[in-house]
Motif scaffolding. Structure first.
Motif, mmCIF file in Angstrom:
data_model
loop_
_atom_site.group_PDB
_atom_site.id
_atom_site.type_symbol
_atom_site.label_atom_id
_atom_site.label_comp_id
_atom_site.label_asym_id
_atom_site.label_seq_id
_atom_site.Cartn_x
_atom_site.Cartn_y
_atom_site.Cartn_z
ATOM 1 N N LEU A 196 3.141 146.019 4.610
ATOM 2 C CA LEU A 196 2.914 147.193 3.760
ATOM 3 C C LEU A 196 4.144 148.081 3.658
ATOM 4 O O LEU A 196 4.077 149.178 3.089
ATOM 5 N N GLY A 197 5.250 147.616 4.209
ATOM 6 C CA GLY A 197 6.473 148.407 4.164
ATOM 7 C C GLY A 197 6.424 149.617 5.063
ATOM 8 O O GLY A 197 7.135 150.602 4.837
ATOM 9 N N LEU A 198 5.618 149.554 6.127
ATOM 10 C CA LEU A 198 5.410 150.717 6.994
ATOM 11 C C LEU A 198 5.761 150.417 8.448
ATOM 12 O O LEU A 198 5.195 151.008 9.362
ATOM 13 N N ASN A 199 6.703 149.499 8.663
ATOM 14 C CA ASN A 199 7.180 149.250 10.017
ATOM 15 C C ASN A 199 8.306 150.243 10.302
ATOM 16 O O ASN A 199 9.481 149.972 10.075
ATOM 17 N N LEU A 200 7.925 151.414 10.792
ATOM 18 C CA LEU A 200 8.853 152.534 10.916
ATOM 19 C C LEU A 200 9.097 152.870 12.379
ATOM 20 O O LEU A 200 8.283 152.574 13.251
ATOM 21 N N SER A 201 10.219 153.554 12.626
ATOM 22 C CA SER A 201 10.505 154.050 13.967
ATOM 23 C C SER A 201 9.625 155.262 14.258
ATOM 24 O O SER A 201 9.084 155.900 13.350
ATOM 25 N N ILE A 202 9.481 155.584 15.548
ATOM 26 C CA ILE A 202 8.696 156.764 15.942
ATOM 27 C C ILE A 202 9.282 158.018 15.284
ATOM 28 O O ILE A 202 8.548 158.885 14.788
ATOM 29 N N GLU A 203 10.597 158.125 15.275
ATOM 30 C CA GLU A 203 11.265 159.275 14.646
ATOM 31 C C GLU A 203 10.925 159.350 13.162
ATOM 32 O O GLU A 203 10.680 160.426 12.608
ATOM 33 N N HIS A 204 10.884 158.185 12.508
ATOM 34 C CA HIS A 204 10.578 158.111 11.080
ATOM 35 C C HIS A 204 9.116 158.480 10.823
ATOM 36 O O HIS A 204 8.802 159.187 9.860
ATOM 37 N N TRP A 205 8.217 157.996 11.678
ATOM 38 C CA TRP A 205 6.807 158.335 11.538
ATOM 39 C C TRP A 205 6.606 159.851 11.671
ATOM 40 O O TRP A 205 5.800 160.459 10.959
ATOM 41 N N ALA A 206 7.341 160.468 12.591
ATOM 42 C CA ALA A 206 7.214 161.911 12.788
ATOM 43 C C ALA A 206 7.687 162.678 11.561
ATOM 44 O O ALA A 206 7.059 163.659 11.149
ATOM 45 N N ALA A 207 8.798 162.224 10.966
ATOM 46 C CA ALA A 207 9.356 162.939 9.820
ATOM 47 C C ALA A 207 8.560 162.718 8.540
ATOM 48 O O ALA A 207 8.330 163.662 7.771
ATOM 49 N N ASP A 208 8.128 161.477 8.297
ATOM 50 C CA ASP A 208 7.445 161.170 7.046
ATOM 51 C C ASP A 208 5.926 161.243 7.153
ATOM 52 O O ASP A 208 5.249 161.540 6.158
ATOM 53 N N GLY A 209 5.403 160.960 8.356
ATOM 54 C CA GLY A 209 3.954 160.958 8.523
ATOM 55 C C GLY A 209 3.397 162.286 8.974
ATOM 56 O O GLY A 209 2.587 162.920 8.288
ATOM 57 N N LEU A 210 3.834 162.754 10.136
ATOM 58 C CA LEU A 210 3.284 163.986 10.680
ATOM 59 C C LEU A 210 3.613 165.200 9.815
ATOM 60 O O LEU A 210 2.787 166.106 9.673
ATOM 61 N N LEU A 211 4.806 165.215 9.226
ATOM 62 C CA LEU A 211 5.155 166.363 8.389
ATOM 63 C C LEU A 211 4.339 166.406 7.100
ATOM 64 O O LEU A 211 4.258 167.445 6.453
ATOM 65 N N ALA A 212 3.729 165.275 6.718
ATOM 66 C CA ALA A 212 2.830 165.304 5.557
ATOM 67 C C ALA A 212 1.637 166.215 5.843
ATOM 68 O O ALA A 212 1.125 166.896 4.941
ATOM 69 N N VAL A 213 1.200 166.267 7.100
ATOM 70 C CA VAL A 213 0.119 167.175 7.494
ATOM 71 C C VAL A 213 0.586 168.618 7.361
ATOM 72 O O VAL A 213 -0.140 169.492 6.860
ATOM 73 N N PHE A 214 1.806 168.887 7.813
ATOM 74 C CA PHE A 214 2.387 170.224 7.697
ATOM 75 C C PHE A 214 2.458 170.668 6.233
ATOM 76 O O PHE A 214 2.075 171.789 5.879
ATOM 77 N N VAL A 257 -14.454 159.739 3.611
ATOM 78 C CA VAL A 257 -14.047 159.392 2.246
ATOM 79 C C VAL A 257 -12.604 159.805 2.009
ATOM 80 O O VAL A 257 -11.787 159.022 1.499
ATOM 81 N N TYR A 258 -12.280 161.045 2.392
ATOM 82 C CA TYR A 258 -10.988 161.622 2.032
ATOM 83 C C TYR A 258 -9.841 161.178 2.935
ATOM 84 O O TYR A 258 -8.717 160.992 2.461
ATOM 85 N N VAL A 259 -10.105 161.002 4.230
ATOM 86 C CA VAL A 259 -9.015 160.623 5.128
ATOM 87 C C VAL A 259 -8.461 159.233 4.796
ATOM 88 O O VAL A 259 -7.230 159.067 4.663
ATOM 89 N N PRO A 260 -9.300 158.189 4.621
ATOM 90 C CA PRO A 260 -8.735 156.889 4.216
ATOM 91 C C PRO A 260 -8.009 156.951 2.874
ATOM 92 O O PRO A 260 -6.946 156.329 2.712
ATOM 93 N N LEU A 261 -8.569 157.705 1.918
ATOM 94 C CA LEU A 261 -7.914 157.827 0.618
ATOM 95 C C LEU A 261 -6.564 158.519 0.767
ATOM 96 O O LEU A 261 -5.568 158.112 0.143
ATOM 97 N N ALA A 262 -6.511 159.564 1.594
ATOM 98 C CA ALA A 262 -5.247 160.277 1.813
ATOM 99 C C ALA A 262 -4.197 159.361 2.431
ATOM 100 O O ALA A 262 -3.012 159.412 2.056
ATOM 101 N N LEU A 263 -4.610 158.492 3.339
ATOM 102 C CA LEU A 263 -3.668 157.557 3.960
ATOM 103 C C LEU A 263 -3.127 156.560 2.944
ATOM 104 O O LEU A 263 -1.927 156.226 2.960
ATOM 105 N N VAL A 264 -3.990 156.093 2.036
ATOM 106 C CA VAL A 264 -3.546 155.168 0.987
ATOM 107 C C VAL A 264 -2.555 155.861 0.062
ATOM 108 O O VAL A 264 -1.502 155.295 -0.290
ATOM 109 N N VAL A 265 -2.877 157.084 -0.345
ATOM 110 C CA VAL A 265 -1.976 157.835 -1.236
ATOM 111 C C VAL A 265 -0.636 158.063 -0.547
ATOM 112 O O VAL A 265 0.434 157.890 -1.158
ATOM 113 N N TRP A 266 -0.688 158.440 0.746
ATOM 114 C CA TRP A 266 0.555 158.668 1.487
ATOM 115 C C TRP A 266 1.402 157.397 1.536
ATOM 116 O O TRP A 266 2.621 157.441 1.307
ATOM 117 N N ALA A 267 0.774 156.241 1.848
ATOM 118 C CA ALA A 267 1.513 154.983 1.957
ATOM 119 C C ALA A 267 2.145 154.589 0.624
ATOM 120 O O ALA A 267 3.298 154.139 0.569
#
Length: 479
Positions: A72-90, A226-236
């Motif tokens: 899925l093109g989502l084999n990321l480093s921990i640092e990358h997950w923090a910047a692109d994933g966790l900051l999406a919540v912020f 309903v919304y959390v899985p959809l949000a993850l798909v949109v984010w990916a």
């Protein structure tokens, strides 16, 4: 004969907040302050982890450890997950904050919105200009012009919590609104200037996912499942499109309804923000700081911060550019809208808050990674410059705010005073007859109690000790 013109009361800026706005700001700042302290601790932990020789290798190993589905093109480093994933919540929370300000907060009134918007824009434009001029003179890279443009509200509030200043709620609200507008334009900068190539198929999928998200909200569909899985798909999909994935977070935040309807105590946006804000402030942002602030600090490295044009531009942009930009934007707005500053404040207070806004941590680190991603050494140096500039801004703001803290404490006490114990500060009830009736009853009860005590004291027989003392005093008088 012309009719006499009605005198107009000059409009005040940074005056007392409305009670609903004050309640919201108080709740929001309480969470952000706790998150800011955690952010501060995470930054210190990151610096220690990265600079203690025995631990440095483990920091690098953990930061660069990859996980996630490669297909899925989502084999990321921990640092990358923090910047692109966790900051999406912020940024999701930032989107809700912006939506609330636009439809239910101060930004819904154009006259009230002019001040924070103008101050925020000037507070982003001047640091970018300072960086650009510094690098033009020093023949440096222009890629980092956006690094010093962002304000970190959580870190700023952590500084306020640590130094213990009683900053008035109007100035805290001004700082928060500045940060909301600042975040919006930071998102636009990331989307426009840090997108190299676009995968239109993935982008189309992300847009379709956002449309489904909006339709579900419009239909009143409920349920996190309903919304959390959809949000993850949109984010990916947004991540794979080439546009920074945090854009998905702010887009979904802006779609939530932030106004209440009949029978609702809280709007859907307000309810979700209340649930997600602690996750953002207490987990997502501190973890991002843990894996982004770990830069090697040495005497030579700190010397380079003040000698290289890129790093010097970041420091000057945060410390000088932010302060001058926000203060200048605020003063010019008041000057040209014929408004005057609140009677309780002075322009020195605005200058102090403007210097506090020079703390640019979370988003500045993110933009630094995006701007100099191809040069790891320069990326670390720019991160060190962000930390240095933020520290200098924090020290400067601490000095300026401490000088005025006695006055702030008096203003804060007046704002919090609730003599009739009805849960509403008295300053908001000065024109309410019911409040004055309650206060009259309270004073009558106190007066009756004092009269009773006085009567009991007058009716009580004199004590022997008092009589003896009196006789002694009388007998001691000279003949």
């Amino acid at each position: 004969m012309t009719a006499p013109t009605r005198p107009t009361t000059p409009r005040k800026v940074l005056g007392r907040l409305s009670l609903p706005e004050r309640t919201y700001i108080t709740d929001a700042l309480r969470t952000e302050t706790v998150g800011g302290v955690l952010l501060l601790l995470a930054a210190v932990a990151a610096l220690a982890w990265a600079n203690i020789p025995a631990l440095h290798h483990s920091y690098e190993t953990v930061s660069h450890y990859h996980l996630g589905p490669e297909a899925l093109g989502l084999n990321l480093s921990i640092e990358h997950w923090a910047a692109d994933g966790l900051l999406a919540v912020f940024f999701f929370v930032a989107g809700i904050e912006l939506k609330r300000e636009l439809v239910a907060g101060d930004l819904r009134d154009p006259r009230a919105a002019v001040l924070p918007v103008a101050a925020a824009l000037c507070g982003m434009a001047v640091p970018a200009l300072v960086y650009t001029l510094t690098n033009l003179i020093g023949d440096g890279s222009m890629s980092g012009w956006a690094v010093p443009t962002a304000t970190d509200i959580a870190f700023a509030l952590a500084v306020l919590a640590v130094i213990g200043t009683s900053l008035p709620s109007a100035l805290r609200a001004f700082l928060l609104t500045l940060a909301v507008v600042d975040d919006l334009f930071a998102i636009l900068i990331i989307a426009v200037f840090f997108t190299d190539t676009i995968d239109f198929a993935a982008l189309g999928g992300a847009v379709a996912g956002l449309a489904v998200f909006w339709l579900l909200l419009r239909k009143g569909v409920r349920g996190w499942y309903v919304y959390v899985p959809l949000a993850l798909v949109v984010w990916a999909l947004m991540y794979n499109s080439g546009i920074h994935a945090t854009i998905a977070g702010v887009a979904m935040g802006l779609m939530l309804r932030c106004t209440t309807r009949e029978g609702e105590q809280h709007s859907p946006g307000g309810h979700i923000e209340h649930l997600v804000r602690p996750l953002s402030a207490g987990l997502a942002v501190p973890l991002f700081a843990l894996f982004s602030a770990g830069v090697a600090i040495s005497g030579s490295a700190m010397g380079d911060v003040f000698t290289q044009p890129e790093t010097l531009g970041v420091v000057l942009g945060l410390v000088v550019g932010k302060t001058v930009g926000i203060f200048g934007g605020t003063w010019l707005t008041a000057r040209f809208t014929r408004a005057s500053l609140s009677d309780d404040l002075a322009w020195a207070d605005v200058f102090a808050v403007a210097s506090l806004a020079g703390i640019g941590f979370t988003v500045s680190l993110l933009i630094g990674e995006l701007a100099f991603g191809g040069d790891s050494a320069l990326t670390d140096e720019v991160k060190a410059a962000v930390l240095t500039g933020s520290l200098i801004a924090a020290i400067l703001a601490t000095i300026l705010l401490k000088v005025r803290n006695t006055k702030y404490r008096r203003l804060s006490e007046a704002e919090e005073r609730d003599d009739d114990l009805d849960g509403i500060p008295d300053v908001y009830e000065e024109h309410n007859p019911a409040y004055h009736l309650r206060m009259a009853e309270i004073h009558d009860r106190k007066a009756a109690e004092h009269r009773r005590i006085a009567e009991e004291m007058a009716a009580a027989p004199p004590r022997a000790a008092d009589v003896g003392s009196g006789a002694g005093e009388e007998g001691d008088r000279p003949a």
